[in-house]
Write a protein that holds these residues in place. Structure first.
Motif, PDB file in Angstrom:
ATOM      1  N   GLY A 151      32.036  40.151  43.752  1.00 34.30           N
ATOM      2  CA  GLY A 151      32.589  40.585  42.466  1.00 34.30           C
ATOM      3  C   GLY A 151      33.837  39.808  42.092  1.00 34.30           C
ATOM      4  O   GLY A 151      34.691  40.290  41.343  1.00 34.30           O
TER       5      GLY A 151
ATOM      6  N   LEU B 169      31.213  35.414  45.217  1.00 32.84           N
ATOM      7  CA  LEU B 169      29.822  35.821  45.000  1.00 32.84           C
ATOM      8  C   LEU B 169      29.798  36.800  43.838  1.00 32.84           C
ATOM      9  O   LEU B 169      30.404  37.874  43.912  1.00 32.84           O
ATOM     10  N   ASP B 170      29.161  36.423  42.753  1.00 34.24           N
ATOM     11  CA  ASP B 170      29.166  37.280  41.560  1.00 34.24           C
ATOM     12  C   ASP B 170      27.965  36.947  40.685  1.00 34.24           C
ATOM     13  O   ASP B 170      27.656  35.777  40.470  1.00 34.24           O
ATOM     14  N   ASN B 171      27.277  37.971  40.191  1.00 33.28           N
ATOM     15  CA  ASN B 171      26.105  37.713  39.352  1.00 33.28           C
ATOM     16  C   ASN B 171      26.457  37.680  37.862  1.00 33.28           C
ATOM     17  O   ASN B 171      25.563  37.573  37.023  1.00 33.28           O
ATOM     18  N   LEU B 172      27.741  37.796  37.547  1.00 29.19           N
ATOM     19  CA  LEU B 172      28.255  37.717  36.172  1.00 29.19           C
ATOM     20  C   LEU B 172      27.702  38.827  35.272  1.00 29.19           C
ATOM     21  O   LEU B 172      27.645  38.661  34.057  1.00 29.19           O
ATOM     22  N   GLN B 173      27.327  39.926  35.881  1.00 29.87           N
ATOM     23  CA  GLN B 173      26.837  41.064  35.097  1.00 29.87           C
ATOM     24  C   GLN B 173      27.908  41.547  34.126  1.00 29.87           C
ATOM     25  O   GLN B 173      27.645  41.772  32.954  1.00 29.87           O
ATOM     26  N   THR B 174      29.119  41.724  34.644  1.00 32.82           N
ATOM     27  CA  THR B 174      30.251  42.094  33.778  1.00 32.82           C
ATOM     28  C   THR B 174      31.409  41.118  33.924  1.00 32.82           C
ATOM     29  O   THR B 174      32.352  41.163  33.145  1.00 32.82           O
ATOM     30  N   GLY B 175      31.348  40.246  34.913  1.00 30.70           N
ATOM     31  CA  GLY B 175      32.434  39.305  35.161  1.00 30.70           C
ATOM     32  C   GLY B 175      32.328  38.071  34.291  1.00 30.70           C
ATOM     33  O   GLY B 175      31.387  37.891  33.533  1.00 30.70           O
TER      34      GLY B 175
ATOM     35  N   ALA C 299      34.454  37.491  40.082  1.00 28.94           N
ATOM     36  CA  ALA C 299      34.668  37.127  38.676  1.00 28.94           C
ATOM     37  C   ALA C 299      35.057  38.342  37.841  1.00 28.94           C
ATOM     38  O   ALA C 299      35.212  38.247  36.627  1.00 28.94           O
ATOM     39  N   GLY C 300      35.221  39.477  38.501  1.00 26.73           N
ATOM     40  CA  GLY C 300      35.599  40.698  37.796  1.00 26.73           C
ATOM     41  C   GLY C 300      37.095  40.899  37.766  1.00 26.73           C
ATOM     42  O   GLY C 300      37.871  40.059  38.234  1.00 26.73           O
ATOM     43  N   PHE C 301      37.501  42.028  37.237  1.00 23.30           N
ATOM     44  CA  PHE C 301      38.924  42.311  37.037  1.00 23.30           C
ATOM     45  C   PHE C 301      39.661  42.367  38.371  1.00 23.30           C
ATOM     46  O   PHE C 301      40.639  41.637  38.586  1.00 23.30           O
ATOM     47  N   VAL C 302      39.209  43.197  39.273  1.00 22.86           N
ATOM     48  CA  VAL C 302      39.873  43.338  40.573  1.00 22.86           C
ATOM     49  C   VAL C 302      39.629  42.100  41.435  1.00 22.86           C
ATOM     50  O   VAL C 302      40.554  41.543  42.040  1.00 22.86           O
ATOM     51  N   GLY C 303      38.359  41.646  41.469  1.00 21.70           N
ATOM     52  CA  GLY C 303      38.013  40.530  42.342  1.00 21.70           C
ATOM     53  C   GLY C 303      38.752  39.247  42.011  1.00 21.70           C
ATOM     54  O   GLY C 303      39.183  38.519  42.913  1.00 21.70           O
TER      55      GLY C 303
END
Ligand SMILES: NC(=O)c1ccc[n+]([C@@H]2O[C@H](COP(=O)([O-])OP(=O)(O)OC[C@H]3O[C@@H](n4cnc5c(N)ncnc54)[C@H](O)[C@@H]3O)[C@@H](O)[C@H]2O)c1
Length: 60
Positions: free
Chosen positions: A10, A33-39, A12-16
């Motif tokens: 995660g 590692l991020d699937n860019l669902q929300t990131g 690419a997300g806010f916390v990550g």
């Protein structure tokens, strides 16, 4: 001392993405590692190796 590599799920997300920034600043090698669902790829520090994934068991 041996260089340590840390995987940030995660990242690419806010916390990550904040975790990635802090880890890079402390000298760790970081893999995101991020699937860019929300990131957002642009939220990630440019230094880490990048591993986009569509599932929890990526082929990368
Ligand atoms: N400016 C602000 O204050 C601000 C901005 C955004 C969010 N927030 C808060 O932060 C919290 C959310 O942040 P977060 O970091 O927990 O969530 P997030 O959605 O920002 O990050 C989660 C990351 O996980 C990734 N992901 C999800 N499922 C995945 C999977 N199966 N495989 C790989 N990657 C996957 C997403 O693409 C995303 O990048 C909420 O409380 C929200 O209110 C605050």
């Amino acid at each position: 001392m041996k260089q340590q590599t840390i995987l940030v799920t995660g990242g690419a997300g806010f916390v990550g993405s904040v975790c990635v920034e802090l880890l890079v600043a402390q000298g760790y090698d970081v893999i995101v590692l991020d699937n860019l669902q929300t990131g957002n790829r642009r939220a990630v520090h440019p230094k880490p190796a990048w591993c986009a994934a569509a599932s929890a068991t990526p082929a990368c």
